[in-house]
Design a protein around this motif. Structure first.
Motif, PDB file in Angstrom:
ATOM      1  N   GLU A  20      -2.692  -4.537  -5.546  1.00  0.00           N
ATOM      2  CA  GLU A  20      -4.027  -4.936  -5.096  1.00  0.00           C
ATOM      3  C   GLU A  20      -3.963  -5.656  -3.755  1.00  0.00           C
ATOM      4  OE1 GLU A  20      -6.889  -4.026  -6.611  1.00  0.00           O
ATOM      5  OE2 GLU A  20      -5.598  -2.887  -7.960  1.00  0.00           O
ATOM      6  N   ASP A  21      -5.113  -5.761  -3.107  1.00  0.00           N
ATOM      7  CA  ASP A  21      -5.189  -6.359  -1.775  1.00  0.00           C
ATOM      8  C   ASP A  21      -4.617  -7.772  -1.713  1.00  0.00           C
ATOM      9  OD1 ASP A  21      -6.375  -4.064  -0.725  1.00  0.00           O
ATOM     10  OD2 ASP A  21      -8.416  -4.825  -0.984  1.00  0.00           O
TER      11      ASP A  21
ATOM     12  N   ALA B 290       8.776   6.538  -2.116  1.00  0.00           N
ATOM     13  CA  ALA B 290       9.126   5.572  -3.150  1.00  0.00           C
ATOM     14  C   ALA B 290       7.893   4.708  -3.392  1.00  0.00           C
ATOM     15  CB  ALA B 290      10.301   4.708  -2.708  1.00  0.00           C
ATOM     16  N   VAL B 291       7.448   4.648  -4.641  1.00  0.00           N
ATOM     17  CA  VAL B 291       6.235   3.920  -4.993  1.00  0.00           C
ATOM     18  C   VAL B 291       6.628   2.594  -5.632  1.00  0.00           C
ATOM     19  CG1 VAL B 291       4.042   4.023  -6.233  1.00  0.00           C
ATOM     20  CG2 VAL B 291       5.094   6.142  -5.387  1.00  0.00           C
ATOM     21  N   ILE B 292       6.014   1.515  -5.123  1.00  0.00           N
ATOM     22  CA  ILE B 292       6.371   0.181  -5.575  1.00  0.00           C
ATOM     23  C   ILE B 292       5.127  -0.617  -5.959  1.00  0.00           C
ATOM     24  CG2 ILE B 292       6.333  -0.895  -3.260  1.00  0.00           C
ATOM     25  CD1 ILE B 292       9.000  -2.321  -4.097  1.00  0.00           C
TER      26      ILE B 292
ATOM     27  N   HIS C  11       3.550   1.057   3.167  1.00  0.00           N
ATOM     28  CA  HIS C  11       2.192   1.555   3.396  1.00  0.00           C
ATOM     29  C   HIS C  11       1.360   1.140   2.187  1.00  0.00           C
ATOM     30  CE1 HIS C  11       3.638   4.092   6.695  1.00  0.00           C
ATOM     31  NE2 HIS C  11       4.726   4.184   5.940  1.00  0.00           N
ATOM     32  N   HIS C  12       0.240   0.502   2.431  1.00  0.00           N
ATOM     33  CA  HIS C  12      -0.581  -0.021   1.340  1.00  0.00           C
ATOM     34  C   HIS C  12      -1.668   0.964   0.936  1.00  0.00           C
ATOM     35  CE1 HIS C  12      -3.585  -3.175  -0.231  1.00  0.00           C
ATOM     36  NE2 HIS C  12      -2.700  -2.939  -1.167  1.00  0.00           N
ATOM     37  N   LEU C  13      -1.695   1.272  -0.352  1.00  0.00           N
ATOM     38  CA  LEU C  13      -2.735   2.113  -0.916  1.00  0.00           C
ATOM     39  C   LEU C  13      -2.923   1.665  -2.363  1.00  0.00           C
ATOM     40  CD1 LEU C  13      -2.900   5.992  -0.550  1.00  0.00           C
ATOM     41  CD2 LEU C  13      -4.046   4.683  -2.318  1.00  0.00           C
ATOM     42  N   PRO C  14      -3.905   0.788  -2.618  1.00  0.00           N
ATOM     43  CA  PRO C  14      -4.091   0.300  -3.987  1.00  0.00           C
ATOM     44  C   PRO C  14      -4.230   1.445  -4.987  1.00  0.00           C
ATOM     45  CG  PRO C  14      -5.464  -0.937  -2.458  1.00  0.00           C
ATOM     46  CD  PRO C  14      -4.888   0.223  -1.692  1.00  0.00           C
ATOM     47  N   MET C  15      -3.655   1.257  -6.147  1.00  0.00           N
ATOM     48  CA  MET C  15      -3.606   2.297  -7.174  1.00  0.00           C
ATOM     49  C   MET C  15      -4.976   2.913  -7.454  1.00  0.00           C
ATOM     50  SD  MET C  15      -1.984   1.896 -10.931  1.00  0.00           S
ATOM     51  CE  MET C  15      -2.893   2.530 -12.302  1.00  0.00           C
TER      52      MET C  15
ATOM     53  N   ALA D 271      -1.487  -8.943   0.592  1.00  0.00           N
ATOM     54  CA  ALA D 271      -1.676  -9.978   1.608  1.00  0.00           C
ATOM     55  C   ALA D 271      -0.661 -11.112   1.444  1.00  0.00           C
ATOM     56  CB  ALA D 271      -3.100 -10.529   1.548  1.00  0.00           C
ATOM     57  N   ALA D 272      -0.324 -11.449   0.205  1.00  0.00           N
ATOM     58  CA  ALA D 272       0.624 -12.541  -0.054  1.00  0.00           C
ATOM     59  C   ALA D 272       2.033 -12.178   0.383  1.00  0.00           C
ATOM     60  CB  ALA D 272       0.615 -12.920  -1.533  1.00  0.00           C
ATOM     61  N   GLY D 273       2.427 -10.926   0.178  1.00  0.00           N
ATOM     62  CA  GLY D 273       3.772 -10.525   0.565  1.00  0.00           C
ATOM     63  C   GLY D 273       4.084  -9.083   0.235  1.00  0.00           C
ATOM     64  N   HIS D 274       4.616  -8.372   1.227  1.00  0.00           N
ATOM     65  CA  HIS D 274       4.967  -6.964   1.058  1.00  0.00           C
ATOM     66  C   HIS D 274       6.175  -6.636   1.932  1.00  0.00           C
ATOM     67  CE1 HIS D 274       2.067  -7.191   4.411  1.00  0.00           C
ATOM     68  NE2 HIS D 274       2.850  -6.277   4.962  1.00  0.00           N
ATOM     69  N   ALA D 275       6.759  -5.484   1.685  1.00  0.00           N
ATOM     70  CA  ALA D 275       7.868  -5.004   2.515  1.00  0.00           C
ATOM     71  C   ALA D 275       7.314  -4.680   3.903  1.00  0.00           C
ATOM     72  CB  ALA D 275       8.498  -3.776   1.876  1.00  0.00           C
ATOM     73  N   PRO D 276       8.023  -5.058   4.946  1.00  0.00           N
ATOM     74  CA  PRO D 276       7.506  -4.868   6.309  1.00  0.00           C
ATOM     75  C   PRO D 276       7.093  -3.438   6.669  1.00  0.00           C
ATOM     76  CG  PRO D 276       9.441  -6.260   6.359  1.00  0.00           C
ATOM     77  CD  PRO D 276       9.314  -5.746   4.948  1.00  0.00           C
ATOM     78  N   ASP D 277       7.801  -2.437   6.202  1.00  0.00           N
ATOM     79  CA  ASP D 277       7.491  -1.057   6.568  1.00  0.00           C
ATOM     80  C   ASP D 277       6.710  -0.296   5.500  1.00  0.00           C
ATOM     81  OD1 ASP D 277       8.761  -1.295   9.058  1.00  0.00           O
ATOM     82  OD2 ASP D 277      10.718  -0.872   8.157  1.00  0.00           O
TER      83      ASP D 277
END
Length: 111
Positions: free
Chosen positions: A25-26, A59-61, A38-42, A30-36
């Motif tokens: 989720e957004d 790779a989906v995380i 790509h964000h796409l909420p489920m 926003a709190a923390g993600h891998a630098p490279d």
């Protein structure tokens, strides 16, 4: 939970060439993600499938691996072949010492 039919990769198997898809989720992103990543909420996945490459490893995380496994199963049913669930999710990513940044570009934390 999902059985052997869900292809999985470990944190160490993710390379710079891997398309890392973060389905959290957004607020988690926003709190923390891998630098490279790509964000796409489920929940937005069905409407945004065209954004996910079909010609390279994906790779989906998520936070721990549950949501990402559901997304991998969905993508496999919809024609993706090179897609894997990231074992342990962002929790294992952080524990492995991989970088985590917030949406402001500063060091982040995994929620």
């Amino acid at each position: 939970m999902f059985g052997p039919q869900i292809p999985t990769v470990t944190i160490s198997e993710i390379t710079d060439e891997t398309y890392l898809l973060d389905v959290r989720e957004d607020d988690e992103w926003a709190a923390g993600h891998a630098p490279d990543a790509h964000h796409l909420p489920m929940m937005e996945l069905p409407a945004r499938l065209a954004e996910i490459p079909t010609d390279r490893d994906v790779a989906v995380i998520c936070r721990s691996g549950g949501r990402s496994a559901q997304v991998v199963a969905y993508l496999l049913r919809n024609g993706w072949e090179q897609v894997h669930n990231v074992a342990g999710g962002m929790g294992d990513w952080d524990a492995a010492g991989r970088p985590v940044i917030g949406s402001d570009g500063q060091p982040g934390q995994v929620l």
